[in-house]
Design a protein around this motif. Structure first.
Motif, PDB file in Angstrom:
ATOM      1  N   ALA A 255       0.866  -1.183   0.000  1.00 17.73           N
ATOM      2  CA  ALA A 255       0.000   0.000   0.000  1.00 17.73           C
ATOM      3  C   ALA A 255       0.899   1.228   0.000  1.00 17.73           C
ATOM      4  N   LEU A 256       0.780   2.071  -1.007  1.00 21.51           N
ATOM      5  CA  LEU A 256       1.561   3.299  -1.086  1.00 21.51           C
ATOM      6  C   LEU A 256       0.738   4.447  -0.510  1.00 21.51           C
ATOM      7  N   VAL A 257       1.264   5.076   0.526  1.00 23.06           N
ATOM      8  CA  VAL A 257       0.554   6.175   1.182  1.00 23.06           C
ATOM      9  C   VAL A 257       1.436   7.417   1.185  1.00 23.06           C
ATOM     10  N   LYS A 258       0.804   8.578   1.130  1.00 24.20           N
ATOM     11  CA  LYS A 258       1.543   9.833   1.146  1.00 24.20           C
ATOM     12  C   LYS A 258       1.692  10.326   2.578  1.00 24.20           C
ATOM     13  N   VAL A 259       2.946  10.604   2.962  1.00 19.48           N
ATOM     14  CA  VAL A 259       3.215  11.173   4.283  1.00 19.48           C
ATOM     15  C   VAL A 259       3.266  12.688   4.149  1.00 19.48           C
ATOM     16  N   GLN A 260       3.408  13.367   5.290  1.00 19.93           N
ATOM     17  CA  GLN A 260       3.478  14.827   5.258  1.00 19.93           C
ATOM     18  C   GLN A 260       4.692  15.267   4.439  1.00 19.93           C
ATOM     19  N   GLY A 261       4.482  16.200   3.530  1.00 23.57           N
ATOM     20  CA  GLY A 261       5.528  16.635   2.616  1.00 23.57           C
ATOM     21  C   GLY A 261       5.314  16.102   1.219  1.00 23.57           C
ATOM     22  N   GLY A 262       4.434  15.078   1.068  1.00 19.27           N
ATOM     23  CA  GLY A 262       4.048  14.606  -0.259  1.00 19.27           C
ATOM     24  C   GLY A 262       4.748  13.364  -0.755  1.00 19.27           C
ATOM     25  N   SER A 263       5.795  12.903  -0.065  1.00 17.05           N
ATOM     26  CA  SER A 263       6.471  11.693  -0.534  1.00 17.05           C
ATOM     27  C   SER A 263       5.634  10.452  -0.199  1.00 17.05           C
ATOM     28  N   GLU A 264       5.865   9.362  -0.943  1.00 13.52           N
ATOM     29  CA  GLU A 264       5.131   8.117  -0.728  1.00 13.52           C
ATOM     30  C   GLU A 264       5.995   7.115   0.032  1.00 13.52           C
ATOM     31  N   GLN A 265       5.352   6.357   0.892  1.00 16.40           N
ATOM     32  CA  GLN A 265       6.016   5.240   1.556  1.00 16.40           C
ATOM     33  C   GLN A 265       5.197   3.984   1.334  1.00 16.40           C
ATOM     34  N   ALA A 266       5.901   2.864   1.220  1.00 12.75           N
ATOM     35  CA  ALA A 266       5.260   1.590   0.900  1.00 12.75           C
ATOM     36  C   ALA A 266       5.110   0.752   2.157  1.00 12.75           C
ATOM     37  N   LEU A 267       3.887   0.287   2.395  1.00  9.58           N
ATOM     38  CA  LEU A 267       3.578  -0.574   3.539  1.00  9.58           C
ATOM     39  C   LEU A 267       3.169  -1.941   3.009  1.00  9.58           C
TER      40      LEU A 267
END
Length: 370
Positions: A255-267
């Motif tokens: 699951a790719l989610v956007k963190v604060q600042g706009g970058s994506e992290q993969a879970l």
């Protein structure tokens, strides 16, 4: 067939249907809680079981006998109301035995039933008082006692604790649970309080807009909500539900989610059936307690992933610290240990238990089955 059967029941007022095809089978000795917001139909359904409201279609049966059209006095049910509904001019003892007297029960039997129930509820010293001389908690015990002396087939509770203060509500909740475990009675209990629903019930029916959204055990409702409504209604704080995108990497779904600042992290997902959702948007549901500090993460989980994000607000709450941060463009809540060292504005590596994550279809808002 259950002890209490609600089969395809609807309720209409004129041309407006307010309760839609309700099917619930209640076993003998079960504690069923109907929970939902005001206006969802839960009290209407309870009143239909009691015979205080007519049934537009469908059947309600108790012990195999259809109750449609049967007068409330002939149903062998007992109801505890939010307002207690005690007669102010009668003593506690008279209030509790009045129904038995109206049904022609001999005085000796009434006195025996009264003594047994008063002892059970620890109100023997109140029997000669009037309701106006009692506290809210005592009046609630008397209302429960009035129901218990009748030894009914089904107990109906209509938001019985909502008039009590917070501490007394917790105390009475414990008393009702102990009473059920002792007597093994069949109870249908209405509340808008999801904590009451989770702590008291053997099964919960979550209702919204006249529909039963999900029927299941407290664990099923909490861990595997049927849709976004159930996910966010049950739980305090509510489940976090955020936009995400599915991406398959070497056969493993993330699951790719956007963190604060706009970058994506993969879970990394634990459920493996997400291949059909590759490249598609979903709603990702994660309970606050599944987002925590690394040392507080579930040691038994096989899928703890790291999520680095900026802390927004911290709220110390005694046993826990709640942290608010932005994820997927909205605020979410994490539940941390009380002694964790964090401050607003910190970049922090949260531990996310993805075994507890659920995925929802953003169009239907129904859970994607694992």
């Amino acid at each position: 067939m259950g002890f209490l059967d609600i089969s395809n029941v609807t309720k209409s007022y004129g041309n407006v249907e307010v309760l839609h095809r309700v099917d619930i089978e209640v076993k003998e000795g079960e504690f069923l809680v109907l929970v939902g917001p005001s206006g969802c139909g839960k009290s209407t359904l309870l009143n239909m079981i009691a015979g205080l409201e007519s049934i537009s279609s469908g059947d309600i049966s108790i012990k195999g006998q259809v109750m449609n059209g049967v007068h409330p006095s002939k149903r062998n049910i007992a109801m505890v109301f939010q307002s207690y509904a005690l007669y102010p001019n009668m003593t506690v003892g008279q209030n509790m035995t009045f129904g038995l007297e109206m049904h022609g029960v001999p005085k000796a039997e009434r006195d025996t039933a009264l003594a047994n129930v008063a002892k059970l509820l620890q109100i023997e010293n109140l029997l000669d008082r009037k309701p106006g001389q009692l506290s809210g908690g005592q009046r609630q015990r008397v209302a429960m006692g009035r129901a218990l002396v009748r030894d009914p087939d089904v107990f109906l509770f209509d938001e019985p604790l909502s008039n009590l203060d917070a501490k007394l509500r917790v105390d009475m909740r414990t008393e009702i649970k102990k009473l059920h475990e002792k007597l093994k009675t069949t109870i249908v209990y209405v509340t808008h309080d999801q904590v009451e629903a989770m702590t008291l019930s053997t099964r919960i029916a979550v209702m919204y807009q006249g529909y039963v959204q999900q029927l299941g055990t407290p664990k099923e409702i909490y861990d595997s909500p049927a849709n976004v409504y159930v996910a966010t209604f049950m739980g305090s704080p509510a489940m976090n539900v955020v936009p995400a995108r599915v991406e398959m990497r070497d056969g493993t779904p993330y699951a790719l989610v956007k963190v604060q600042g706009g970058s994506e992290q993969a879970l990394r997902f634990s459920q493996a059936n997400m291949a059909d959702w590759d490249g598609r948007e979903i709603l990702l549901g994660i309970r606050p307690e599944a987002i925590t500090d690394p040392d507080g993460a579930d040691r038994n989980s096989s899928n703890i992933v790291s999520l680095t994000n900026r802390i927004g607000v911290t709220e110390p709450a005694g046993a826990d610290t709640f942290v608010t941060m932005e994820l997927g463009g909205q605020d979410i809540v994490a539940r941390m240990r009380a002694d964790v060292s964090i401050a607003p504005g910190d970049e922090y590596a949260f531990a996310v238990n993805m075994e507890k994550a659920v995925a929802f279809d953003p169009k239907t808002e129904n859970r994607i089955e694992p």
